[in-house]
Write a protein that holds these residues in place. Structure first.
Motif, PDB file in Angstrom:
ATOM      1  N   GLN A   1     -51.397  30.565  -2.698  1.00  0.00           N
ATOM      2  CA  GLN A   1     -51.952  29.644  -0.922  1.00  0.00           C
ATOM      3  C   GLN A   1     -49.986  29.304  -0.878  1.00  0.00           C
ATOM      4  OE1 GLN A   1     -54.656  26.396  -0.368  1.00  0.00           O
ATOM      5  NE2 GLN A   1     -53.504  26.358   1.898  1.00  0.00           N
ATOM      6  N   VAL A   2     -49.950  29.567   0.126  1.00  0.00           N
ATOM      7  CA  VAL A   2     -48.001  29.337   0.487  1.00  0.00           C
ATOM      8  C   VAL A   2     -47.839  28.002   0.862  1.00  0.00           C
ATOM      9  CG1 VAL A   2     -46.120  29.221   2.327  1.00  0.00           C
ATOM     10  CG2 VAL A   2     -46.958  31.669   1.352  1.00  0.00           C
ATOM     11  N   GLN A   3     -47.167  26.708   0.274  1.00  0.00           N
ATOM     12  CA  GLN A   3     -46.877  25.991   0.600  1.00  0.00           C
ATOM     13  C   GLN A   3     -45.355  25.496   0.986  1.00  0.00           C
ATOM     14  OE1 GLN A   3     -48.787  23.595  -2.296  1.00  0.00           O
ATOM     15  NE2 GLN A   3     -50.452  23.406  -1.296  1.00  0.00           N
ATOM     16  N   LEU A   4     -45.436  24.470   1.829  1.00  0.00           N
ATOM     17  CA  LEU A   4     -44.245  24.627   2.103  1.00  0.00           C
ATOM     18  C   LEU A   4     -43.876  22.609   2.782  1.00  0.00           C
ATOM     19  CD1 LEU A   4     -42.836  26.740   4.512  1.00  0.00           C
ATOM     20  CD2 LEU A   4     -42.442  27.014   2.243  1.00  0.00           C
ATOM     21  N   VAL A   5     -43.133  22.411   0.967  1.00  0.00           N
ATOM     22  CA  VAL A   5     -42.790  20.819   0.572  1.00  0.00           C
ATOM     23  C   VAL A   5     -42.228  19.798   1.409  1.00  0.00           C
ATOM     24  CG1 VAL A   5     -43.404  18.560  -0.710  1.00  0.00           C
ATOM     25  CG2 VAL A   5     -44.596  20.577  -0.799  1.00  0.00           C
ATOM     26  N   GLU A   6     -42.054  18.910   2.574  1.00  0.00           N
ATOM     27  CA  GLU A   6     -40.867  18.940   2.896  1.00  0.00           C
ATOM     28  C   GLU A   6     -40.366  17.383   2.414  1.00  0.00           C
ATOM     29  OE1 GLU A   6     -41.696  20.918   7.488  1.00  0.00           O
ATOM     30  OE2 GLU A   6     -42.362  19.032   6.520  1.00  0.00           O
ATOM     31  N   SER A   7     -39.123  16.672   2.680  1.00  0.00           N
ATOM     32  CA  SER A   7     -39.025  15.688   2.034  1.00  0.00           C
ATOM     33  C   SER A   7     -37.260  14.838   2.828  1.00  0.00           C
ATOM     34  CB  SER A   7     -38.556  15.169   0.570  1.00  0.00           C
ATOM     35  OG  SER A   7     -38.231  16.344  -0.159  1.00  0.00           O
ATOM     36  N   GLY A   8     -36.729  14.468   3.046  1.00  0.00           N
ATOM     37  CA  GLY A   8     -35.604  13.541   3.224  1.00  0.00           C
ATOM     38  C   GLY A   8     -35.410  12.815   4.533  1.00  0.00           C
ATOM     39  N   GLY A   9     -36.235  12.840   5.709  1.00  0.00           N
ATOM     40  CA  GLY A   9     -36.155  12.483   6.829  1.00  0.00           C
ATOM     41  C   GLY A   9     -36.416  11.084   6.945  1.00  0.00           C
ATOM     42  N   GLY A  10     -36.138  10.587   8.038  1.00  0.00           N
ATOM     43  CA  GLY A  10     -35.669   8.432   7.610  1.00  0.00           C
ATOM     44  C   GLY A  10     -35.186   8.006   8.596  1.00  0.00           C
ATOM     45  N   LEU A  11     -34.567   6.802   9.063  1.00  0.00           N
ATOM     46  CA  LEU A  11     -34.369   6.573  10.099  1.00  0.00           C
ATOM     47  C   LEU A  11     -32.553   6.376   9.765  1.00  0.00           C
ATOM     48  CD1 LEU A  11     -33.600   4.658  12.497  1.00  0.00           C
ATOM     49  CD2 LEU A  11     -34.520   3.083  10.982  1.00  0.00           C
ATOM     50  N   VAL A  12     -31.670   6.443  10.570  1.00  0.00           N
ATOM     51  CA  VAL A  12     -29.740   6.436   9.907  1.00  0.00           C
ATOM     52  C   VAL A  12     -29.313   6.099  11.284  1.00  0.00           C
ATOM     53  CG1 VAL A  12     -29.731   8.845  10.789  1.00  0.00           C
ATOM     54  CG2 VAL A  12     -28.028   7.505   8.943  1.00  0.00           C
ATOM     55  N   GLN A  13     -28.693   5.457  11.681  1.00  0.00           N
ATOM     56  CA  GLN A  13     -27.084   5.306  12.761  1.00  0.00           C
ATOM     57  C   GLN A  13     -26.651   6.190  13.012  1.00  0.00           C
ATOM     58  OE1 GLN A  13     -25.082   1.462  11.296  1.00  0.00           O
ATOM     59  NE2 GLN A  13     -26.771   0.180  11.179  1.00  0.00           N
ATOM     60  N   PRO A  14     -25.901   6.309  14.217  1.00  0.00           N
ATOM     61  CA  PRO A  14     -25.177   7.125  14.926  1.00  0.00           C
ATOM     62  C   PRO A  14     -24.188   7.530  13.698  1.00  0.00           C
ATOM     63  CG  PRO A  14     -25.893   5.991  16.160  1.00  0.00           C
ATOM     64  CD  PRO A  14     -26.585   5.195  15.061  1.00  0.00           C
ATOM     65  N   GLY A  15     -23.975   8.778  13.411  1.00  0.00           N
ATOM     66  CA  GLY A  15     -22.516   9.128  12.645  1.00  0.00           C
ATOM     67  C   GLY A  15     -23.022   9.208  11.211  1.00  0.00           C
ATOM     68  N   GLY A  16     -24.306   8.690  10.303  1.00  0.00           N
ATOM     69  CA  GLY A  16     -24.289   8.779   9.082  1.00  0.00           C
ATOM     70  C   GLY A  16     -25.257  10.617   9.025  1.00  0.00           C
ATOM     71  N   SER A  17     -25.706  10.335   7.429  1.00  0.00           N
ATOM     72  CA  SER A  17     -25.995  11.233   7.245  1.00  0.00           C
ATOM     73  C   SER A  17     -27.333  11.922   6.296  1.00  0.00           C
ATOM     74  CB  SER A  17     -25.089  11.875   5.998  1.00  0.00           C
ATOM     75  OG  SER A  17     -23.554  12.058   6.538  1.00  0.00           O
ATOM     76  N   LEU A  18     -28.055  12.568   6.325  1.00  0.00           N
ATOM     77  CA  LEU A  18     -29.522  12.724   5.697  1.00  0.00           C
ATOM     78  C   LEU A  18     -29.453  14.385   4.847  1.00  0.00           C
ATOM     79  CD1 LEU A  18     -32.268  11.499   7.855  1.00  0.00           C
ATOM     80  CD2 LEU A  18     -31.517  10.228   6.098  1.00  0.00           C
ATOM     81  N   ARG A  19     -30.052  14.514   4.465  1.00  0.00           N
ATOM     82  CA  ARG A  19     -30.652  15.916   3.213  1.00  0.00           C
ATOM     83  C   ARG A  19     -31.461  16.448   3.491  1.00  0.00           C
ATOM     84  NH1 ARG A  19     -28.987  18.689  -2.154  1.00  0.00           N
ATOM     85  NH2 ARG A  19     -30.405  17.356  -3.220  1.00  0.00           N
ATOM     86  N   LEU A  20     -32.062  17.150   4.258  1.00  0.00           N
ATOM     87  CA  LEU A  20     -33.454  17.464   4.255  1.00  0.00           C
ATOM     88  C   LEU A  20     -33.923  18.594   3.443  1.00  0.00           C
ATOM     89  CD1 LEU A  20     -34.587  18.170   7.350  1.00  0.00           C
ATOM     90  CD2 LEU A  20     -34.534  15.531   6.644  1.00  0.00           C
ATOM     91  N   SER A  21     -34.959  17.869   2.604  1.00  0.00           N
ATOM     92  CA  SER A  21     -35.168  19.435   1.228  1.00  0.00           C
ATOM     93  C   SER A  21     -36.842  19.834   2.051  1.00  0.00           C
ATOM     94  CB  SER A  21     -34.895  19.009  -0.269  1.00  0.00           C
ATOM     95  OG  SER A  21     -33.810  18.103  -0.357  1.00  0.00           O
ATOM     96  N   CYS A  22     -37.067  21.277   1.478  1.00  0.00           N
ATOM     97  CA  CYS A  22     -38.464  21.896   1.679  1.00  0.00           C
ATOM     98  C   CYS A  22     -38.164  23.227   0.545  1.00  0.00           C
ATOM     99  CB  CYS A  22     -38.342  22.823   2.787  1.00  0.00           C
ATOM    100  SG  CYS A  22     -39.540  23.909   3.250  1.00  0.00           S
ATOM    101  N   ALA A  23     -38.984  22.453   0.180  1.00  0.00           N
ATOM    102  CA  ALA A  23     -39.157  23.529  -1.585  1.00  0.00           C
ATOM    103  C   ALA A  23     -40.639  24.341  -1.159  1.00  0.00           C
ATOM    104  CB  ALA A  23     -39.949  22.575  -2.276  1.00  0.00           C
ATOM    105  N   GLY A  24     -40.847  25.865  -1.459  1.00  0.00           N
ATOM    106  CA  GLY A  24     -41.262  26.703  -0.928  1.00  0.00           C
ATOM    107  C   GLY A  24     -42.548  26.926  -2.498  1.00  0.00           C
TER     108      GLY A  24
END
Length: 126
Positions: A1-24
């Motif tokens: 069964q195909v699965q996609l697991v996402e991570s890395g979201g959240g709250l950040v201030q303007p000008g900030g950075s985040l990194r999202l990940s997705c593992a299949g």
């Protein structure tokens, strides 16, 4: 069964950075494409960035060019979205999407991938 697991979201201030990940997982082909879509409250779904896992071809929406970078770890079946210089208008739920086969990138560009993740929320606010 195909699965996609996402991570890395959240709250950040303007000008900030985040990194999202997705593992299949749950598939065996080496030729597929992964990508990110987003949907803000009251708005339609928007394609953000896509990558062919086999050859590394990419698409990046104009709205995020020079701020977002997509990359892949082929051995881990994982895609990353590095988001820099975030703006309040980047606030959305970000969905990982997958399409298997040599036309995977095309299906993502058409907005018709075969599989979707559950989404991860990104909020850009001071």
């Amino acid at each position: 069964q195909v699965q996609l697991v996402e991570s890395g979201g959240g709250l950040v201030q303007p000008g900030g950075s985040l990194r999202l990940s997705c593992a299949g997982s749950g598939f065996s082909t080496a030729d597929y494409a992964l990508g990110w879509f987003r949907q803000a409250p009251g708005k339609g779904r928007e394609g953000v960035s896509f990558i062919s896992m086999k050859d590394g071809s990419t698409y990046v929406a104009d709205s995020v060019k020079e701020r977002f970078t997509i990359s892949r770890d082929y051995a881990k079946n994982t895609m990353y979205l590095q988001m820099n210089s975030l703006k309040p208008e980047d606030t959305s739920v970000y969905y990982c999407a997958l399409d298997l086969g040599s036309n995977g990138l095309i299906q993502l560009l058409k907005g018709t991938p075969g599989y979707w993740g559950q989404g991860t929320r990104v909020t850009v606010s001071s």
